[in-house]
Scaffold this motif. Structure first.
Motif, PDB file in Angstrom:
ATOM      1  N   ARG A  44     215.833  22.818   6.909  1.00  0.00           N
ATOM      2  CA  ARG A  44     214.920  23.942   6.741  1.00  0.00           C
ATOM      3  C   ARG A  44     213.875  23.943   7.858  1.00  0.00           C
ATOM      4  NH1 ARG A  44     213.573  23.497   0.945  1.00  0.00           N
ATOM      5  NH2 ARG A  44     212.000  22.073   1.669  1.00  0.00           N
ATOM      6  N   ALA A  45     213.432  22.739   8.224  1.00  0.00           N
ATOM      7  CA  ALA A  45     212.417  22.612   9.276  1.00  0.00           C
ATOM      8  C   ALA A  45     212.934  23.170  10.596  1.00  0.00           C
ATOM      9  CB  ALA A  45     212.019  21.146   9.435  1.00  0.00           C
ATOM     10  N   LEU A  46     214.223  23.010  10.794  1.00  0.00           N
ATOM     11  CA  LEU A  46     214.871  23.505  12.008  1.00  0.00           C
ATOM     12  C   LEU A  46     214.696  25.011  12.168  1.00  0.00           C
ATOM     13  CD1 LEU A  46     216.823  21.921  13.961  1.00  0.00           C
ATOM     14  CD2 LEU A  46     218.693  22.897  12.656  1.00  0.00           C
ATOM     15  N   LEU A  47     214.685  25.709  11.070  1.00  0.00           N
ATOM     16  CA  LEU A  47     214.581  27.172  11.096  1.00  0.00           C
ATOM     17  C   LEU A  47     213.177  27.658  10.747  1.00  0.00           C
ATOM     18  CD1 LEU A  47     217.022  28.938  11.847  1.00  0.00           C
ATOM     19  CD2 LEU A  47     217.746  26.743  10.948  1.00  0.00           C
ATOM     20  N   GLU A 104     218.254  37.183  -2.189  1.00  0.00           N
ATOM     21  CA  GLU A 104     217.660  38.260  -2.987  1.00  0.00           C
ATOM     22  C   GLU A 104     216.203  38.479  -2.592  1.00  0.00           C
ATOM     23  OE1 GLU A 104     217.713  39.793  -7.577  1.00  0.00           O
ATOM     24  OE2 GLU A 104     217.067  37.749  -7.198  1.00  0.00           O
ATOM     25  N   GLY A 105     215.903  39.688  -2.176  1.00  0.00           N
ATOM     26  CA  GLY A 105     214.545  40.028  -1.799  1.00  0.00           C
ATOM     27  C   GLY A 105     214.101  39.433  -0.468  1.00  0.00           C
ATOM     28  N   PHE A 106     215.026  38.804   0.268  1.00  0.00           N
ATOM     29  CA  PHE A 106     214.691  38.264   1.586  1.00  0.00           C
ATOM     30  C   PHE A 106     214.508  39.435   2.550  1.00  0.00           C
ATOM     31  CE2 PHE A 106     216.613  33.691   1.651  1.00  0.00           C
ATOM     32  CZ  PHE A 106     216.247  33.493   0.333  1.00  0.00           C
ATOM     33  N   SER A 107     213.592  39.288   3.494  1.00  0.00           N
ATOM     34  CA  SER A 107     213.467  40.296   4.550  1.00  0.00           C
ATOM     35  C   SER A 107     214.666  40.153   5.494  1.00  0.00           C
ATOM     36  CB  SER A 107     212.172  40.079   5.319  1.00  0.00           C
ATOM     37  OG  SER A 107     212.275  38.894   6.096  1.00  0.00           O
ATOM     38  N   GLY A 108     214.827  41.130   6.386  1.00  0.00           N
ATOM     39  CA  GLY A 108     215.937  41.081   7.341  1.00  0.00           C
ATOM     40  C   GLY A 108     215.920  39.793   8.155  1.00  0.00           C
ATOM     41  N   GLY A 109     214.731  39.406   8.611  1.00  0.00           N
ATOM     42  CA  GLY A 109     214.601  38.185   9.408  1.00  0.00           C
ATOM     43  C   GLY A 109     214.896  36.939   8.593  1.00  0.00           C
ATOM     44  N   GLU A 110     214.417  36.916   7.346  1.00  0.00           N
ATOM     45  CA  GLU A 110     214.666  35.758   6.475  1.00  0.00           C
ATOM     46  C   GLU A 110     216.152  35.582   6.197  1.00  0.00           C
ATOM     47  OE1 GLU A 110     210.524  35.626   3.824  1.00  0.00           O
ATOM     48  OE2 GLU A 110     212.205  36.854   3.164  1.00  0.00           O
ATOM     49  N   LYS A 111     216.832  36.717   6.030  1.00  0.00           N
ATOM     50  CA  LYS A 111     218.280  36.633   5.766  1.00  0.00           C
ATOM     51  C   LYS A 111     219.012  36.012   6.953  1.00  0.00           C
ATOM     52  CE  LYS A 111     218.887  40.404   2.489  1.00  0.00           C
ATOM     53  NZ  LYS A 111     219.185  41.831   2.311  1.00  0.00           N
ATOM     54  N   ASP A 159     212.944  40.665  14.845  1.00  0.00           N
ATOM     55  CA  ASP A 159     211.889  40.845  15.843  1.00  0.00           C
ATOM     56  C   ASP A 159     211.960  39.659  16.813  1.00  0.00           C
ATOM     57  OD1 ASP A 159     210.407  38.640  14.857  1.00  0.00           O
ATOM     58  OD2 ASP A 159     209.468  39.918  13.349  1.00  0.00           O
ATOM     59  N   ILE A 160     211.164  39.728  17.865  1.00  0.00           N
ATOM     60  CA  ILE A 160     211.333  38.780  18.961  1.00  0.00           C
ATOM     61  C   ILE A 160     211.013  37.346  18.547  1.00  0.00           C
ATOM     62  CG2 ILE A 160     209.021  39.028  20.021  1.00  0.00           C
ATOM     63  CD1 ILE A 160     212.324  39.091  21.961  1.00  0.00           C
ATOM     64  N   ASP A 161     210.050  37.179  17.623  1.00  0.00           N
ATOM     65  CA  ASP A 161     209.704  35.828  17.165  1.00  0.00           C
ATOM     66  C   ASP A 161     210.841  35.224  16.341  1.00  0.00           C
ATOM     67  OD1 ASP A 161     207.211  35.809  18.381  1.00  0.00           O
ATOM     68  OD2 ASP A 161     206.285  36.830  16.661  1.00  0.00           O
ATOM     69  N   ALA A 162     211.364  36.042  15.433  1.00  0.00           N
ATOM     70  CA  ALA A 162     212.465  35.571  14.583  1.00  0.00           C
ATOM     71  C   ALA A 162     213.693  35.285  15.446  1.00  0.00           C
ATOM     72  CB  ALA A 162     212.792  36.597  13.512  1.00  0.00           C
ATOM     73  N   LEU A 163     213.905  36.133  16.429  1.00  0.00           N
ATOM     74  CA  LEU A 163     215.048  35.941  17.330  1.00  0.00           C
ATOM     75  C   LEU A 163     214.952  34.592  18.041  1.00  0.00           C
ATOM     76  CD1 LEU A 163     217.578  37.141  18.767  1.00  0.00           C
ATOM     77  CD2 LEU A 163     216.021  38.048  20.482  1.00  0.00           C
ATOM     78  N   ARG A 164     213.738  34.245  18.478  1.00  0.00           N
ATOM     79  CA  ARG A 164     213.537  32.992  19.187  1.00  0.00           C
ATOM     80  C   ARG A 164     213.816  31.797  18.270  1.00  0.00           C
ATOM     81  NH1 ARG A 164     208.657  34.366  21.882  1.00  0.00           N
ATOM     82  NH2 ARG A 164     207.586  33.405  20.135  1.00  0.00           N
ATOM     83  N   ILE A 165     213.338  31.908  17.033  1.00  0.00           N
ATOM     84  CA  ILE A 165     213.538  30.807  16.076  1.00  0.00           C
ATOM     85  C   ILE A 165     215.024  30.639  15.748  1.00  0.00           C
ATOM     86  CG2 ILE A 165     213.106  30.065  13.696  1.00  0.00           C
ATOM     87  CD1 ILE A 165     210.350  31.499  13.954  1.00  0.00           C
TER      88      ILE A 165
END
Lengths: 202, 248
Positions: free
Chosen positions: B130-133, B146-153, B179-185
Motif C-alpha cells: 500500500r505504501a508503494l502506491l 466501491e465509491g473509489f474516485s477514478g484515481g483511487e481505482k 490527474d498528473i499527480d496520480a499519474l506520477r504515483i
C-alpha cells in the motif's frame, strides 16, 4: 431489544403488536416451504423488521407471503426479502402492505431482490400496497437478475476460481438479511448456512 | 524461451472480427507499448489474453512461458502470472478489499503449491504494498472499488498488481482519468515493480504515460493488426503526426 423470531419452516405466522415496541423476524428457507406472515400494528409507535433469505436448489419451490397491517399511527415497517434460486428452483414473494385510513405518519419500506443462478430457475414477485392514509411514506422495489458477470470476471482475473467468486458475491448479496448472531438459530439451519459458505463472518 | 508469444491471433465478438492476425513476442524484462486509434482492437487484445468470455478466438496461438494460454480458464491465466489493470475497474459492493485480495493471493499460492499466508503475514504484505502506491489505509476496509474516485481505482489496480506479483502485466489505459499527480504515483509504482523477470504491455492513447513508463518497444495496432513497430521515438512521432500519417 427482544430476541428476533426465526422462521425456517412452512406455516402461517401471526403477530399482533399491541404495545409500542420493536419486532424482528427472520425467514430462512433452504428447501420447499410455504410461509405466510401477518403482522398487525394495533397501537402507535410499533416497528417491525422482516428479513428473509430463501436459498433453494433442485426442483424445490419456496413461497413467502407477508401481510403488514398498519392500523395505528407512527408505525414503521421494513421488509427485505431475498431469494437465491439454483437449478430449476422456483421462488415466490407476495408482499402486501396495508395502511389504514387513520394510520398516519407511517414509514414503510419493502424490498425484494432475487438472484437466479441458472436459466431454469424462476421467480415470481408481487408487491401490493393498499394505502388509505394520506400522510405516509411507503416504498417498494423488486429486482431479479443474475450475478454480475463483470464482477465475476474481475475476480477470476485476480486468480479467484469462478465458484469462489460466485460464493463471495452471494455472501455479499445475503449479508444484510441474515441474523447478526446465529445463537438461537437451529443447528440444522446453521449447518445449511455454513455449508453454503454464507454464515461465517469474514 | 520468450515470456509471451502471440502468433497470428484472430478474435471476434458477436460475430465481428476485431483482431485480424496479431503477432507479438515479449521477452522478460521488456516493456511494450501498444498505441493505436479507437476501435483498433487494443482493449480486445487485453480481453482475449485474459480470457474474457465475450470474445471468441478463431485462429492463432498464445504461449506464456511456452504454455498454451488460450486453453486455460481466466483464473488459471491469472495464477500463471497474467495480470490486467482494467480500464474500468469493477465495483463489487459487499466484498471487502481485504477478503478479496486474501482470497486471490491464497488461491494463487495454493496453485503454486505454497501454504496460505497467515493473517498477520498477509496484513503486513498489504501494508508494504500500500505504501508503494501512497494509498490510504481506509481503502482496504471498503468494498472493492466501491465509491473509489477514478484515481483511487487506478491506484488500486496497481496495488493489486503489487500484491500478486505477475510475470506479465497488461495496463489497459491506466492513464485515462488520472490527474498528473496520480499519474506520477501510479507510474512510479509500476516502475518499482519492474524486475528482470517480468514484462509489461502498456496500452495507451497518449505519449504522456510513456514519459513515465519508458517502453523498450512501441507498436501501433490498427484495424486488428500491428502495422508498425519501433522504439519510444515512434510514440513521439505519433503524438506529432497522428495515426493518419501511417496510411501515407
Amino acid at each position: 431489544m427482544a430476541q428476533p423470531i426465526i422462521i425456517s419452516q412452512s406455516g402461517s405466522y401471526h403477530y399482533v403488536q399491541d404495545t409500542a415496541g420493536e419486532l424482528t423476524i427472520y425467514v430462512l428457507l433452504f428447501t420447499s416451504e410455504e410461509v405466510d406472515i401477518e403482522v398487525s400494528q394495533m397501537v402507535s409507535g410499533c416497528s417491525v423488521t422482516i428479513k428473509g433469505l430463501c436459498y433453494i436448489s433442485n426442483k424445490d419451490s419456496a413461497r413467502v407471503h407477508t401481510h403488514v397491517k398498519h392500523l395505528a399511527s407512527e408505525g414503521q415497517s421494513q421488509q427485505v426479502v431475498k431469494f437465491v434460486l439454483n437449478d430449476e428452483a422456483k421462488g415466490e414473494f407476495f408482499g402486501e402492505l396495508y395502511i389504514a385510513k387513520d394510520a398516519q405518519h407511517i414509514d414503510a419500506q419493502q424490498t425484494n431482490r432475487n438472484i437466479l443462478l441458472s436459466r431454469q430457475a424462476s421467480m415470481r414477485t408481487r408487491p401490493q400496497l393498499i394505502i388509505y392514509a394520506d400522510d405516509v411514506k411507503a416504498s417498494h422495489g423488486a429486482t431479479t437478475g443474475q450475478l454480475d458477470e463483470n464482477a465475476l470476471f474481475y475476480m477470476q482475473q485476480r486468480g479467484i476460481s469462478k465458484s469462489t467468486a460466485q460464493q463471495l458475491l452471494l455472501q455479499a448479496f445475503v449479508k444484510d438479511v441474515l441474523p447478526l448472531s446465529l445463537d438461537g438459530v437451529s443447528e440444522h439451519i446453521q449447518e445449511r448456512l455454513l455449508s453454503l459458505g454464507i454464515g461465517e463472518e469474514v | 524461451m520468450s515470456l509471451l508469444e502471440i502468433r497470428n491471433l484472430r478474435a471476434s465478438i458477436a460475430g465481428k472480427e476485431i483482431l485480424k492476425g496479431v503477432n507479438l513476442t515479449i521477452n522478460e524484462g521488456e516493456v511494450h507499448a501498444i498505441m493505436g486509434p479507437n476501435g483498433a482492437g487494443k482493449s480486445t487484445l487485453s480481453a482475449v489474453l485474459t480470457g474474457h468470455p465475450a470474445y471468441t478466438v478463431t485462429e492463432g496461438q498464445v504461449l506464456l512461458h511456452g504454455k498454451d494460454l488460450l486453453s486455460m480458464p481466466p483464473e488459471q491465466r491469472a495464477r500463471e502470472g497474467v495480470f490486467l489493470s482494467f480500464q474500468y475497474p469493477v465495483e463489487i459492493p459487499g466484498v471487502s478489499m481485504v477478503n478479496f485480495l486474501r482470497t486471490a493471493v491464497n488461491e494463487k499460492r495454493q496453485y503454486e503449491g505454497k501454504e496460505p499466508l497467515k493473517a498477520t503475514e498477509f496484513l503486513k504484505l498489504m501494508r508494504e504494498k500500500r505504501a508503494l502506491l501512497e494509498m490510504a489505509d481506509k481503502l482496504n476496509n471498503r468494498a472493492v472499488n466501491e465509491g473509489f474516485s477514478g484515481g483511487e481505482k487506478k491506484k488500486n489496480e496497481i496495488f493489486q498488481m503489487a500484491m500478486l506479483e505477475p510475470c506479465l502485466s497488461i495496463l489497459d489505459e491506466t492513464d485515462s482519468g488520472l490527474d498528473i499527480d496520480a499519474l506520477r504515483i501510479v507510474a512510479a509504482g509500476v516502475n518499482k515493480l519492474k524486475t528482470p523477470n517480468n514484462a509489461s504491455i502498456v496500452i495507451t492513447h497518449y505519449q504522456r504515460l510513456l514519459d513515465y513508463i519508458v517502453p523498450d518497444f512501441v507498436h501501433v495496432l490498427a484495424d486488428g493488426q500491428i502495422v508498425k513497430t519501433g522504439t519510444k521515438e515512434l510514440a513521439l512521432e505519433l503524438e506529432q503526426k497522428g495515426y493518419e500519417w501511417l496510411n501515407q
